[in-house]
Scaffold this active site. Structure first.
Site, PDB file in Angstrom:
ATOM      1  N   TYR A 127       0.812  -1.218   0.000  1.00 47.67           N
ATOM      2  CA  TYR A 127       0.000   0.000   0.000  1.00 47.67           C
ATOM      3  C   TYR A 127       0.844   1.267   0.000  1.00 47.67           C
ATOM      4  O   TYR A 127       0.297   2.372  -0.011  1.00 47.67           O
ATOM      5  CB  TYR A 127      -0.961   0.002   1.187  1.00 47.67           C
ATOM      6  CG  TYR A 127      -2.080  -0.989   0.996  1.00 47.67           C
ATOM      7  CD1 TYR A 127      -1.795  -2.337   0.885  1.00 47.67           C
ATOM      8  CD2 TYR A 127      -3.397  -0.594   0.901  1.00 47.67           C
ATOM      9  CE1 TYR A 127      -2.797  -3.268   0.692  1.00 47.67           C
ATOM     10  CE2 TYR A 127      -4.407  -1.512   0.710  1.00 47.67           C
ATOM     11  CZ  TYR A 127      -4.106  -2.842   0.607  1.00 47.67           C
ATOM     12  OH  TYR A 127      -5.102  -3.761   0.415  1.00 47.67           O
ATOM     13  N   LYS A 174       3.471 -14.620   5.239  1.00 47.59           N
ATOM     14  CA  LYS A 174       3.871 -15.589   4.209  1.00 47.59           C
ATOM     15  C   LYS A 174       5.398 -15.588   4.174  1.00 47.59           C
ATOM     16  O   LYS A 174       6.016 -15.328   3.148  1.00 47.59           O
ATOM     17  CB  LYS A 174       3.265 -15.138   2.867  1.00 47.59           C
ATOM     18  CG  LYS A 174       3.427 -16.123   1.745  1.00 47.59           C
ATOM     19  CD  LYS A 174       2.446 -17.263   1.792  1.00 47.59           C
ATOM     20  CE  LYS A 174       2.712 -18.252   0.670  1.00 47.59           C
ATOM     21  NZ  LYS A 174       1.933 -19.477   0.782  1.00 47.59           N
ATOM     22  N   ASP A 207      -1.900 -18.510   4.211  1.00 50.43           N
ATOM     23  CA  ASP A 207      -2.885 -19.247   3.408  1.00 50.43           C
ATOM     24  C   ASP A 207      -3.657 -20.252   4.257  1.00 50.43           C
ATOM     25  O   ASP A 207      -4.889 -20.261   4.260  1.00 50.43           O
ATOM     26  CB  ASP A 207      -2.247 -19.907   2.170  1.00 50.43           C
ATOM     27  CG  ASP A 207      -0.883 -20.473   2.428  1.00 50.43           C
ATOM     28  OD1 ASP A 207      -0.478 -20.536   3.607  1.00 50.43           O
ATOM     29  OD2 ASP A 207      -0.212 -20.887   1.473  1.00 50.43           O
ATOM     30  N   ASP A 231      -6.384  -6.359   4.985  1.00 50.99           N
ATOM     31  CA  ASP A 231      -7.462  -5.754   4.213  1.00 50.99           C
ATOM     32  C   ASP A 231      -8.438  -6.840   3.764  1.00 50.99           C
ATOM     33  O   ASP A 231      -9.654  -6.749   3.958  1.00 50.99           O
ATOM     34  CB  ASP A 231      -6.841  -5.037   2.993  1.00 50.99           C
ATOM     35  CG  ASP A 231      -7.826  -4.141   2.288  1.00 50.99           C
ATOM     36  OD1 ASP A 231      -8.987  -4.056   2.734  1.00 50.99           O
ATOM     37  OD2 ASP A 231      -7.456  -3.523   1.271  1.00 50.99           O
TER      38      ASP A 231
END
Ligand code: NAD
Length: 480
Positions: A127, A174, A207, A231
């Site tokens: 972002y 991740k 995930d 988000d």
């Protein structure tokens, strides 16, 4: 109690109706606030201001420091900047807090025991919005994660857990793939978790963590994560708790804070006295806790829970069987006001003891590490397909002991000894290092760039490769 001055923006679409409803409820509950209203959103955008907010309005927001904002409509078409993103970054609102709690059996959900809070980093990650195209086929977005950013958000998550009696903080990243960026977030999480031995902590790869959260959300309590994951997952969490229309959020900074509903301005429902004000009301309750008025926050939340429990529902929640009365925005607010002082019977009443905002210690910059320049990645725009040919083009620009050691394409090693099957684009990362493992100099890089330019090799960017305190601080090629 002295009155706290706050900034209010009624926004667009259903914004004015749900803001009026929200303010009427909190004022009736005895909120000690004084309202200074500003205009933001569609009207301001369409007057030619691409930011959607006038300079004088920024002055008001910065002076009052607390901002209650209804949703706004971002006009379609290019050029208009999202006011939400701008506000979060300008005001340094680093923490986005989104509680997602089921209200079963009064609001239908597959997860009746869900009660979690997502704490999303709000300023960094992809972002930062730093994007480039430098070859015909490839575009890039820079993922920026900083140590101060990680320390602030992770510490906020643990302090939040402590203040609200939460038992566990989970971290989602991740870092099996992004060892530097998500790796830092995870590392800082592990460091700070040690300072809170009374709170359980755990880390999940995003995930499988997201899958678990969607299936068994009751397994989680507080979840902290980088911006993009937060988000996406916070909308999912709100939706599976019952409805995005019920969730509020706070955006917290060191100086300022902004409170809102998580949904948008729902233009189709505007002006019809239909919209559910609950999301914005939840934002306002967080605001009351933040400004040190927990007894008012508690009174409003318990009255709201009682109203939902009585089956007095706006159209979005109304269901034959569970609901008793279909009401409009205004009537819903009146029902909550009538319930002030009451408590729910079946849903758990809340008790907010400490309402003060969470104050973190100032970030203390660490001693700089020993930094060694070990090489450089030159990114080359080249339309060929055989990496051996590219290597042959690059060999002549080697200078002294600084040699070409590897070529990758989209991160996968294609030279030396790549696979013919690997698909290659026109964007090649060509790694140069000292063949004896010694440091290189900036002059070495300048020489490489000069020679490449002489030979019409199109270098589109370079990345320096460093060690910090003797540890490699750059990624290997996949397959290396
Ligand atoms: P939205 O959240 O405004 O509405 C989607 C649908 O959800 C609506 O059509 C309505 O059926 C329902 N809904 C939403 N809030 C509701 C409420 N309080 N009560 C009852 N039903 C409700 O999403 P959208 O239609 O994608 O976006 C509309 C506008 O809102 C866009 O201009 C978008 O940019 C803006 N937006 C603003 C914010 C914000 O200001 N924070 C956030 C998201 C979207």
């Amino acid at each position: 109690m002295s009155k706290k001055k706050i900034t209010v923006a009624k926004g667009d679409g259903i914004g004015p109706e749900i803001m009026d409803a929200t303010l009427s409820i909190i004022m009736a509950a005895g909120a000690q606030i004084e309202i200074e209203e500003i205009e933001v959103g569609e009207k301001v955008y369409l007057s030619g201001n691409t930011a959607g907010i006038a300079k004088e309005s920024w002055d008001v927001i910065r002076r009052n420091k607390v901002f209650l904002k209804a949703p706004i409509t971002t006009p379609q078409g290019g050029g208009y900047k999202s006011l939400n993103v701008t506000t979060r970054k300008f005001l340094g609102l680093y923490a986005n807090v989104r509680p997602c709690m089921s209200l079963s059996p009064f609001v239908k959900t597959k997860h009746p025991d869900m009660d979690l809070v997502i704490i999303r980093e709000n300023e960094e990650d992809l972002y930062a919005g730093i994007e480039h195209q430098q070859t015909d086929e490839v575009v890039q977005c820079l993922k920026l994660i900083s140590r101060p950013g990680c320390e602030k958000i992770v510490r906020y998550a643990f302090e939040y857990a402590k203040q609200y009696g939460r038992k566990k903080v989970t971290c989602f990243t991740k870092d099996n793939i992004m060892k530097q960026t998500d790796g830092l977030f995870h590392q800082v999480f592990d460091e700070i978790a040690k300072e809170y031995p009374e709170i359980e902590n755990e880390h999940w790869i995003i995930d499988i963590g997201a899958a678990k959260m969607s299936d068994t959300p009751e397994a989680f309590d507080v979840i902290v994560m980088p911006n993009l994951y937060g988000d996406v997952l916070s909308d999912i969490a709100a939706q599976i708790a019952g409805s995005v229309g019920l969730a509020g959020s706070s955006n917290i900074g060191e100086e300022c804070a902004m409170f809102e509903a998580i949904h948008g301005s729902a233009p189709r429902r505007a002006g019809q006295n239909m919209a559910n004000p609950s999301g914005l009301l939840q934002g306002a309750i967080m605001m009351l806790n933040h400004i040190g008025q927990p007894e008012v926050a508690e009174k409003v939340q318990n009255a709201w829970l009682k109203t939902i429990e009585e089956g007095i529902h706006t159209y979005d929640l109304y269901k034959e069987g569970t609901s008793t009365k279909l009401v409009g925005t205004k009537e819903f607010a009146e029902a909550v006001i009538a319930n002030l002082g009451g408590k729910p019977n079946q849903l758990k009443p809340v008790s907010y003891k400490v309402g003060d905002s969470i104050k973190l210690p100032k970030y203390v910059r660490r001693q700089p590490a020993k930094k060694d320049l070990k090489g450089a990645d030159l990114f080359v725009h080249w339309g060929g397909t055989n990496p051996d040919e590219l290597a042959a083009m690059l060999k002549p620009i080697e200078s002294g002991d600084v040699k070409l050691t590897m070529i990758t394409n989209r991160g996968i090693k294609v030279w030396p000894e790549g696979f013919e099957e690997t698909f290659c684009t026109d964007h090649w990362r060509c790694r140069f290092k000292n063949k004896n493992g010694e440091n290189i100099s900036k002059q070495d890089i300048i020489r490489l760039l000069g020679e490449a330019d002489n030979k019409n090799i199109d270098v589109v960017k370079t990345e320096n490769l460093y060690q910090f305190d003797g540890k490699d601080a750059y990624s290997l090629g996949q397959g290396q």
